[in-house]
Design a protein around this motif. Structure first.
Motif, PDB file in Angstrom:
ATOM      1  N   ILE A 204      35.551  29.354  46.462  1.00 12.65           N
ATOM      2  CA  ILE A 204      36.101  30.497  47.199  1.00 12.65           C
ATOM      3  C   ILE A 204      36.115  31.572  45.960  1.00 12.65           C
ATOM      4  CG2 ILE A 204      38.278  31.078  47.138  1.00 12.65           C
ATOM      5  CD1 ILE A 204      39.914  28.401  47.328  1.00 12.65           C
ATOM      6  N   LYS A 205      35.719  32.676  46.588  1.00 13.46           N
ATOM      7  CA  LYS A 205      35.420  33.857  45.720  1.00 13.46           C
ATOM      8  C   LYS A 205      35.786  35.187  45.931  1.00 13.46           C
ATOM      9  CE  LYS A 205      30.854  32.164  43.887  1.00 13.46           C
ATOM     10  NZ  LYS A 205      29.939  32.330  43.066  1.00 13.46           N
ATOM     11  N   LEU A 206      36.182  35.529  44.746  1.00 16.43           N
ATOM     12  CA  LEU A 206      36.875  37.558  44.984  1.00 16.43           C
ATOM     13  C   LEU A 206      36.093  38.043  44.171  1.00 16.43           C
ATOM     14  CD1 LEU A 206      39.110  35.178  45.577  1.00 16.43           C
ATOM     15  CD2 LEU A 206      40.546  36.794  45.121  1.00 16.43           C
ATOM     16  N   TRP A 207      35.682  39.270  45.315  1.00 18.66           N
ATOM     17  CA  TRP A 207      34.275  40.707  44.800  1.00 18.66           C
ATOM     18  C   TRP A 207      35.807  41.556  44.832  1.00 18.66           C
ATOM     19  CZ3 TRP A 207      31.553  44.729  45.906  1.00 18.66           C
ATOM     20  CH2 TRP A 207      30.834  45.191  44.987  1.00 18.66           C
ATOM     21  N   ASP A 208      35.243  42.379  43.623  1.00 15.66           N
ATOM     22  CA  ASP A 208      36.053  43.302  43.543  1.00 15.66           C
ATOM     23  C   ASP A 208      35.093  44.147  43.668  1.00 15.66           C
ATOM     24  OD1 ASP A 208      36.841  46.020  41.650  1.00 15.66           O
ATOM     25  OD2 ASP A 208      38.939  44.311  40.800  1.00 15.66           O
ATOM     26  N   LEU A 209      36.065  45.390  44.167  1.00 12.99           N
ATOM     27  CA  LEU A 209      35.134  46.945  44.465  1.00 12.99           C
ATOM     28  C   LEU A 209      35.048  47.558  43.560  1.00 12.99           C
ATOM     29  CD1 LEU A 209      36.416  45.565  47.755  1.00 12.99           C
ATOM     30  CD2 LEU A 209      36.504  47.784  48.528  1.00 12.99           C
ATOM     31  N   ILE A 210      35.950  48.023  42.324  1.00 14.13           N
ATOM     32  CA  ILE A 210      35.624  48.869  41.790  1.00 14.13           C
ATOM     33  C   ILE A 210      35.122  48.212  40.349  1.00 14.13           C
ATOM     34  CG2 ILE A 210      37.181  49.736  39.848  1.00 14.13           C
ATOM     35  CD1 ILE A 210      40.075  49.919  41.751  1.00 14.13           C
ATOM     36  N   ALA A 211      35.387  46.614  40.221  1.00 16.53           N
ATOM     37  CA  ALA A 211      34.357  46.008  38.964  1.00 16.53           C
ATOM     38  C   ALA A 211      32.459  46.360  39.989  1.00 16.53           C
ATOM     39  CB  ALA A 211      34.981  44.913  38.307  1.00 16.53           C
ATOM     40  N   ARG A 212      32.273  45.914  40.556  1.00 15.76           N
ATOM     41  CA  ARG A 212      31.635  45.058  41.384  1.00 15.76           C
ATOM     42  C   ARG A 212      30.719  44.245  41.238  1.00 15.76           C
ATOM     43  NH1 ARG A 212      28.562  49.654  44.428  1.00 15.76           N
ATOM     44  NH2 ARG A 212      30.127  51.238  45.010  1.00 15.76           N
ATOM     45  N   SER A 213      31.732  43.308  40.983  1.00 14.24           N
ATOM     46  CA  SER A 213      31.613  41.972  40.966  1.00 14.24           C
ATOM     47  C   SER A 213      32.346  41.039  41.225  1.00 14.24           C
ATOM     48  CB  SER A 213      31.056  41.631  38.956  1.00 14.24           C
ATOM     49  OG  SER A 213      32.799  42.617  38.575  1.00 14.24           O
ATOM     50  N   THR A 214      31.774  39.785  41.019  1.00 10.78           N
ATOM     51  CA  THR A 214      32.925  38.580  41.150  1.00 10.78           C
ATOM     52  C   THR A 214      34.006  38.775  39.719  1.00 10.78           C
ATOM     53  OG1 THR A 214      31.738  37.507  42.517  1.00 10.78           O
ATOM     54  CG2 THR A 214      32.763  36.232  42.044  1.00 10.78           C
ATOM     55  N   THR A 215      34.991  38.398  39.941  1.00  8.82           N
ATOM     56  CA  THR A 215      36.181  38.354  39.401  1.00  8.82           C
ATOM     57  C   THR A 215      36.868  36.635  39.561  1.00  8.82           C
ATOM     58  OG1 THR A 215      37.741  39.360  41.107  1.00  8.82           O
ATOM     59  CG2 THR A 215      36.799  40.529  38.853  1.00  8.82           C
ATOM     60  N   VAL A 216      36.439  36.185  40.439  1.00 14.40           N
ATOM     61  CA  VAL A 216      37.560  34.936  41.032  1.00 14.40           C
ATOM     62  C   VAL A 216      36.725  34.358  41.536  1.00 14.40           C
ATOM     63  CG1 VAL A 216      39.077  33.049  41.825  1.00 14.40           C
ATOM     64  CG2 VAL A 216      39.695  35.335  40.601  1.00 14.40           C
TER      65      VAL A 216
ATOM     66  N   TRP B  43      46.239  29.229  47.070  1.00 14.83           N
ATOM     67  CA  TRP B  43      46.404  29.457  45.868  1.00 14.83           C
ATOM     68  C   TRP B  43      46.983  30.677  45.481  1.00 14.83           C
ATOM     69  CZ3 TRP B  43      42.225  26.766  43.658  1.00 14.83           C
ATOM     70  CH2 TRP B  43      41.918  25.700  44.910  1.00 14.83           C
ATOM     71  N   ASP B  44      47.992  30.539  44.071  1.00 12.34           N
ATOM     72  CA  ASP B  44      48.048  31.556  43.647  1.00 12.34           C
ATOM     73  C   ASP B  44      47.489  32.586  42.964  1.00 12.34           C
ATOM     74  OD1 ASP B  44      49.708  33.739  41.968  1.00 12.34           O
ATOM     75  OD2 ASP B  44      51.657  32.411  42.114  1.00 12.34           O
ATOM     76  N   ILE B  45      46.955  33.820  43.600  1.00 14.32           N
ATOM     77  CA  ILE B  45      45.340  34.766  42.831  1.00 14.32           C
ATOM     78  C   ILE B  45      45.689  35.303  41.650  1.00 14.32           C
ATOM     79  CG2 ILE B  45      44.417  35.928  43.685  1.00 14.32           C
ATOM     80  CD1 ILE B  45      43.374  33.284  44.389  1.00 14.32           C
ATOM     81  N   LYS B  46      47.472  36.433  42.520  1.00 17.95           N
ATOM     82  CA  LYS B  46      48.163  37.530  41.552  1.00 17.95           C
ATOM     83  C   LYS B  46      48.431  37.663  39.949  1.00 17.95           C
ATOM     84  CE  LYS B  46      48.885  41.638  43.963  1.00 17.95           C
ATOM     85  NZ  LYS B  46      49.666  42.720  44.437  1.00 17.95           N
ATOM     86  N   THR B  47      48.410  36.256  40.079  1.00 18.03           N
ATOM     87  CA  THR B  47      49.361  35.365  38.758  1.00 18.03           C
ATOM     88  C   THR B  47      47.942  34.565  38.432  1.00 18.03           C
ATOM     89  OG1 THR B  47      50.293  33.603  39.108  1.00 18.03           O
ATOM     90  CG2 THR B  47      51.621  35.821  39.553  1.00 18.03           C
ATOM     91  N   GLY B  48      46.954  34.131  38.617  1.00 21.50           N
ATOM     92  CA  GLY B  48      46.125  33.003  38.466  1.00 21.50           C
ATOM     93  C   GLY B  48      46.826  31.670  38.088  1.00 21.50           C
ATOM     94  N   ARG B  49      47.868  31.775  38.289  1.00 23.82           N
ATOM     95  CA  ARG B  49      48.781  30.253  37.659  1.00 23.82           C
ATOM     96  C   ARG B  49      48.146  29.582  39.105  1.00 23.82           C
ATOM     97  NH1 ARG B  49      54.947  30.424  40.321  1.00 23.82           N
ATOM     98  NH2 ARG B  49      55.019  32.730  38.553  1.00 23.82           N
ATOM     99  N   PHE B  50      47.607  28.961  39.551  1.00 24.51           N
ATOM    100  CA  PHE B  50      46.827  27.917  40.048  1.00 24.51           C
ATOM    101  C   PHE B  50      45.708  27.595  38.969  1.00 24.51           C
ATOM    102  CE2 PHE B  50      43.303  32.041  40.779  1.00 24.51           C
ATOM    103  CZ  PHE B  50      42.119  30.639  40.745  1.00 24.51           C
TER     104      PHE B  50
END
Length: 398
Positions: free
Chosen positions: A198-210, A244-251
């Motif tokens: 699973i990958k989360l790509w950030d449009l602002i940072a222009r990078s994979t954040t998770v 997956w708890d994505i916002k808090t990163g509890r996962f």
């Protein structure tokens, strides 16, 4: 006519035993003798139906098909409202509609993504890629389009207004991108892949954040966010769904919530209700399951499709589920009164029974309604092993 042989009938089984083509009443609802969940079947596609969505305030259903068409259906009648065709030259893998209902995006195995005007049915722009396009999605604000690609293992983010490329992330995964979607904040793109990550790509940072590698034990086929953006659900060929708890990163510390013992085959698709209380999934076992994430009833398995379920969606008011299948049909399920089904009530009753710990083996066990907590302090296995097991009361006679 009864079911063939001595087959025990599941109260949620909507298989039609009477004849090959189920009869329909005047409103188009199937006369399914053994079902307690009303179902309308939408027919007309010449091949597998690949995706489905409620739209126009739940009055319409949008679907795409391997027959290279997109159809708009009326929920109240089950009739076809509009046919979009003649543009794609190969199976359409996915369709999505913008939140303002003015635009539609489609992806296809003809290696293109097309952006449509919903009112005129005209294609506003087309993007050509080098490989099959497996998935597509429109951001909630309607500004961006993301596409998931096959051979290049890439995601491509495009400006919806002028089709200009915002980002092309090649080899984002190590294998085919199976599904990609924007989060509700329009800031990140989630993608899942045959590489089990699973990958989360950030449009602002222009990078994979998770990046979560080996998130499942097999191919991850689908992903979806809750409306508040906090949780991401993934469906996998390992027969499980994970939240997956994505916002808090509890996962990271506690792991995901795992939903298993539902599908007997690969889980192929998933969708949250707007409030996040229900999760709908479909699988290669031909079943649709809705999981109640808050109540004790846990899950309800709905049968009816003749081939694997490719996509599912739930209406905003949580009264309707739509599913589409490789069998070429869509099924519209009315789940408004599903809590009244005896089998579900019994399942809920059992799950609401208290769980206590066995004083002998220290393992938890379910205390049934007829059990007396003052007398029953051991699990059934320890009681059976005890020479004094006859002192325990029997269930009341009915």
């Amino acid at each position: 006519m009864a079911a063939p042989g001595n087959v025990a009938l599941d109260p949620l089984d909507v298989e039609e035993y009477v004849e090959e083509q189920p009869k329909q009443d005047q409103d188009g609802w199937e006369n399914i003798k053994f079902s307690q969940i009303p179902c309308r079947v939408l027919r007309g596609n010449q091949d597998a139906v690949s995706s489905c969505h409620f739209c126009f305030d739940d009055t319409r259903i949008l679907s795409s098909s391997y027959d290279a068409t997109v159809k708009l259906w009326d929920v109240s009648t089950g009739h076809l409202v509009h046919l979009f065709e003649g543009e794609h030259t190969a199976p359409i893998s996915e369709c999505n509609i913008s939140i303002d209902k003015k635009r539609m995006i489609t992806s296809s195995y003809d290696k293109t993504v097309k952006y449509w005007d919903m009112e005129t049915g005209q294609v506003l722009w087309t993007i050509h890629f080098k490989s099959l396009v497996i998935s597509c999605n429109i951001s909630m604000d309607g500004k961006y389009v993301v596409s998931g690609l096959d051979l290049e293992n890439a995601i491509c983010i495009t400006d919806a207004e002028n089709a200009s490329e915002i980002a092309f992330v090649k080899d984002h995964h190590m294998n085919t991108v199976r599904r990609c979607c924007f989060d509700p904040d329009n800031q990140r793109v989630a993608s899942v892949s045959s590489d089990r990550s699973i990958k989360l790509w950030d449009l602002i940072a222009r990078s994979t954040t998770v990046a979560i590698n080996q998130a499942h034990a097999n191919v991850i086929s689908d992903c979806c966010f809750t409306l508040n953006g906090r949780q991401l659900c993934t469906a996998s060929w390992d027969k499980t769904l994970k939240i997956w708890d994505i916002k808090t990163g509890r996962f990271r510390s506690q792991g995901p919530v795992v939903l298993d013992k539902g599908h007997s085959g690969s889980a192929s698709c998933c969708a949250f209700s707007d409030d996040g209380a229900l999760l709908i999934s479909g699988g290669y076992d031909k079943n649709v399951i809705f999981w109640n994430l808050e109540a004790a009833s846990n899950k309800v398995i709905i049968k009816g499709h003749k081939d694997w379920v490719m996509d599912v969606a739930i209406s905003r008011d949580k009264k309707w589920i739509v599913s589409c299948s490789k069998d070429g049909t869509l099924r519209l399920w009315n789940i408004e009164n599903c809590e009244r089904i005896p089998a579900i009530q019994e399942n809920k009753r059992l799950r609401e029974s208290p769980i206590i710990k066995c004083e002998q083996c220290d393992k938890p066990f379910l205390l049934l309604n007829w059990d007396d907590a003052n007398l029953i302090t051991q699990c059934v296995f320890c009681r059976m092993a005890s020479p004094l097991r006859n002192i325990f009361p029997s269930p009341p006679a009915y």
